[in-house]
Design a protein around this motif. Structure first.
Motif, PDB file in Angstrom:
ATOM      1  N   GLY A  31      13.668 -10.672  60.069  1.00 45.21           N
ATOM      2  CA  GLY A  31      12.709 -10.569  61.170  1.00 45.21           C
ATOM      3  C   GLY A  31      11.303 -10.309  60.663  1.00 45.21           C
ATOM      4  N   ALA A  32      11.174  -9.377  59.698  1.00 45.16           N
ATOM      5  CA  ALA A  32       9.861  -9.083  59.128  1.00 45.16           C
ATOM      6  C   ALA A  32       9.305 -10.281  58.376  1.00 45.16           C
ATOM      7  CB  ALA A  32       9.951  -7.870  58.201  1.00 45.16           C
ATOM      8  N   LEU A  33      10.190 -11.037  57.707  1.00 44.28           N
ATOM      9  CA  LEU A  33       9.739 -12.227  56.978  1.00 44.28           C
ATOM     10  C   LEU A  33       9.209 -13.291  57.936  1.00 44.28           C
ATOM     11  CD1 LEU A  33       9.506 -13.634  54.229  1.00 44.28           C
ATOM     12  CD2 LEU A  33      11.814 -14.531  54.599  1.00 44.28           C
ATOM     13  N   HIS A  34       9.875 -13.456  59.073  1.00 44.39           N
ATOM     14  CA  HIS A  34       9.402 -14.421  60.066  1.00 44.39           C
ATOM     15  C   HIS A  34       8.057 -13.975  60.655  1.00 44.39           C
ATOM     16  CE1 HIS A  34      13.606 -15.890  59.997  1.00 44.39           C
ATOM     17  NE2 HIS A  34      13.048 -17.026  60.341  1.00 44.39           N
ATOM     18  N   VAL A  35       7.918 -12.686  60.915  1.00 41.87           N
ATOM     19  CA  VAL A  35       6.643 -12.178  61.435  1.00 41.87           C
ATOM     20  C   VAL A  35       5.539 -12.387  60.405  1.00 41.87           C
ATOM     21  CG1 VAL A  35       5.398 -10.108  62.165  1.00 41.87           C
ATOM     22  CG2 VAL A  35       7.715 -10.526  62.999  1.00 41.87           C
ATOM     23  N   LEU A  36       5.852 -12.090  59.150  1.00 44.23           N
ATOM     24  CA  LEU A  36       4.854 -12.259  58.092  1.00 44.23           C
ATOM     25  C   LEU A  36       4.497 -13.731  57.911  1.00 44.23           C
ATOM     26  CD1 LEU A  36       3.320 -10.430  56.146  1.00 44.23           C
ATOM     27  CD2 LEU A  36       5.096 -10.861  54.445  1.00 44.23           C
ATOM     28  N   GLY A  37       5.491 -14.609  58.043  1.00 45.91           N
ATOM     29  CA  GLY A  37       5.207 -16.038  57.983  1.00 45.91           C
ATOM     30  C   GLY A  37       4.309 -16.481  59.127  1.00 45.91           C
ATOM     31  N   LEU A  38       4.536 -15.907  60.325  1.00 48.15           N
ATOM     32  CA  LEU A  38       3.683 -16.225  61.462  1.00 48.15           C
ATOM     33  C   LEU A  38       2.248 -15.761  61.217  1.00 48.15           C
ATOM     34  CD1 LEU A  38       3.347 -17.237  64.374  1.00 48.15           C
ATOM     35  CD2 LEU A  38       4.060 -14.971  65.163  1.00 48.15           C
ATOM     36  N   VAL A  39       2.086 -14.580  60.624  1.00 50.18           N
ATOM     37  CA  VAL A  39       0.747 -14.077  60.307  1.00 50.18           C
ATOM     38  C   VAL A  39       0.052 -15.002  59.313  1.00 50.18           C
ATOM     39  CG1 VAL A  39      -0.539 -12.162  59.283  1.00 50.18           C
ATOM     40  CG2 VAL A  39       1.365 -11.689  60.818  1.00 50.18           C
ATOM     41  N   VAL A  40       0.809 -15.486  58.338  1.00 58.80           N
ATOM     42  CA  VAL A  40       0.233 -16.414  57.355  1.00 58.80           C
ATOM     43  C   VAL A  40      -0.219 -17.711  58.033  1.00 58.80           C
ATOM     44  CG1 VAL A  40       0.748 -17.825  55.324  1.00 58.80           C
ATOM     45  CG2 VAL A  40       1.549 -15.464  55.433  1.00 58.80           C
ATOM     46  N   ILE A  41       0.603 -18.235  58.939  1.00 57.30           N
ATOM     47  CA  ILE A  41       0.243 -19.462  59.657  1.00 57.30           C
ATOM     48  C   ILE A  41      -1.003 -19.247  60.508  1.00 57.30           C
ATOM     49  CG2 ILE A  41       1.002 -21.066  61.457  1.00 57.30           C
ATOM     50  CD1 ILE A  41       3.839 -20.740  60.395  1.00 57.30           C
ATOM     51  N   LEU A  42      -1.047 -18.112  61.221  1.00 57.04           N
ATOM     52  CA  LEU A  42      -2.225 -17.813  62.035  1.00 57.04           C
ATOM     53  C   LEU A  42      -3.476 -17.657  61.168  1.00 57.04           C
ATOM     54  CD1 LEU A  42      -0.718 -15.263  64.603  1.00 57.04           C
ATOM     55  CD2 LEU A  42      -1.148 -17.707  64.918  1.00 57.04           C
TER      56      LEU A  42
END
Length: 297
Positions: A31-42
């Motif tokens: 879950g944290a990895l997906h959130v961090l990936g979303l932050v990177v995309i943003l």
């Protein structure tokens, strides 16, 4: 003719595959990895995703609440601040300043500190001892205080804040890398490799370095958290990013005056900063645990 396998062949997963298997079994980590990936995309695509300019002021929409509020408007999904600037656009562009730039600073510090730490660990004598004591003195000073001292010399501003944090992180990477490699120097497998007559470069990169990955992963995670917090703290104190830059720390500082009348102006950058830091720490700790499990097996 297709290749027919007559015998069963057992394939052992690579170390990276073993770590990934351990990591993905932890749903908190995923879950944290997906959130961090979303932050990177943003962070990468903030310019395309933001509906408005982060500095454009709409005088007809001052301090609008988010769109789900009865007084909100759909064109400003997360509302506006006291100057009529779109909060969603400022949060998205703020990710570039509050996450993207700290990430680049950490990478730059690692590229300088790790090779110097490796060279210090492979050397012996007075130079190595002097460097060790010098690093102990530097690391005894808190990173934010050391950054404040550097900014006091260079002057306020985002570029000076990034330079100060970069200079602060280099000794940390150097010290951690040196200690990690030095702890492996007298292990049996290293002595055996030396007796086989391998070169120092082969000994460092092939024999020792794979066994220091866990320590370096922890250091990168800690450095990224430190860089994000320090840049936000310097922005909050008015020593980092200057208005109207949409840096999350400076946004928090400006929102103090309207915290009661427009609470979303303070809550949104604070929430973005909190979620980013928690995701970075969970991913780092989970990766360390996965490496530990792989080593035990």
């Amino acid at each position: 003719m297709s290749n027919v396998k007559l015998f069963y062949e057992e394939r052992t997963p690579s170390p990276l595959q073993q770590v990934w298997r351990q990591f993905r079994h932890n749903w908190w980590a995923m879950g944290a990895l997906h959130v961090l990936g979303l932050v990177v995309i943003l962070t990468l695509f903030a310019g395309w995703l933001s509906p408005h300019s982060p500095t454009e002021q709409y005088t007809d929409a001052l301090s609008l609440p988010p769109a789900w509020d009865a007084d909100g408007e759909l064109r400003f999904i997360l509302g506006t601040d006291e100057l009529g600037r779109d909060m969603l656009s400022r949060i998205l562009h703020g990710a570039q300043l509050s996450f993207g730039l700290p990430l680049l600073v950490v990478i730059a510090a690692a590229l300088v500190g790790m090779p110097l730490g490796a060279l210090a660990a492979m050397s012996r004598g007075v130079k190595s001892s002097t460097l060790k004591h010098l690093l102990d003195v530097l690391l005894s000073i808190p990173s934010l205080l050391l950054a404040l001292i550097i900014i006091a010399i260079l002057g306020p501003g985002l570029s000076n804040a990034l330079l100060a944090i970069w200079l602060v992180l280099i000794p940390q990477f150097l010290h951690t890398t040196r200690n990690a490699i030095h702890a492996q120097r007298h292990q049996d497998y290293v002595i055996a490799a030396e007796l086989n007559g391998v070169s120092q470069w082969y000994l460092l990169f092939v024999v020792i370095f794979p066994n220091t990955v866990k320590v370096l992963v922890v250091q990168v995670t800690m450095a990224l958290s430190t860089a994000i917090l320090d840049i936000a703290a310097l922005g909050f104190l008015g020593l980092g990013a200057q208005s109207p830059a949409p840096e999350w720390g400076s946004m928090l500082a400006k929102s103090v005056e309207v915290a009661y009348s427009s609470p979303w102006v303070m809550a949104l950058p604070g929430l973005a900063l909190c979620i980013t830091l928690i995701s970075v720490n969970i991913v780092g700790d989970s990766l360390k645990s996965a490496i530990d499990e792989r080593i035990k097996r």
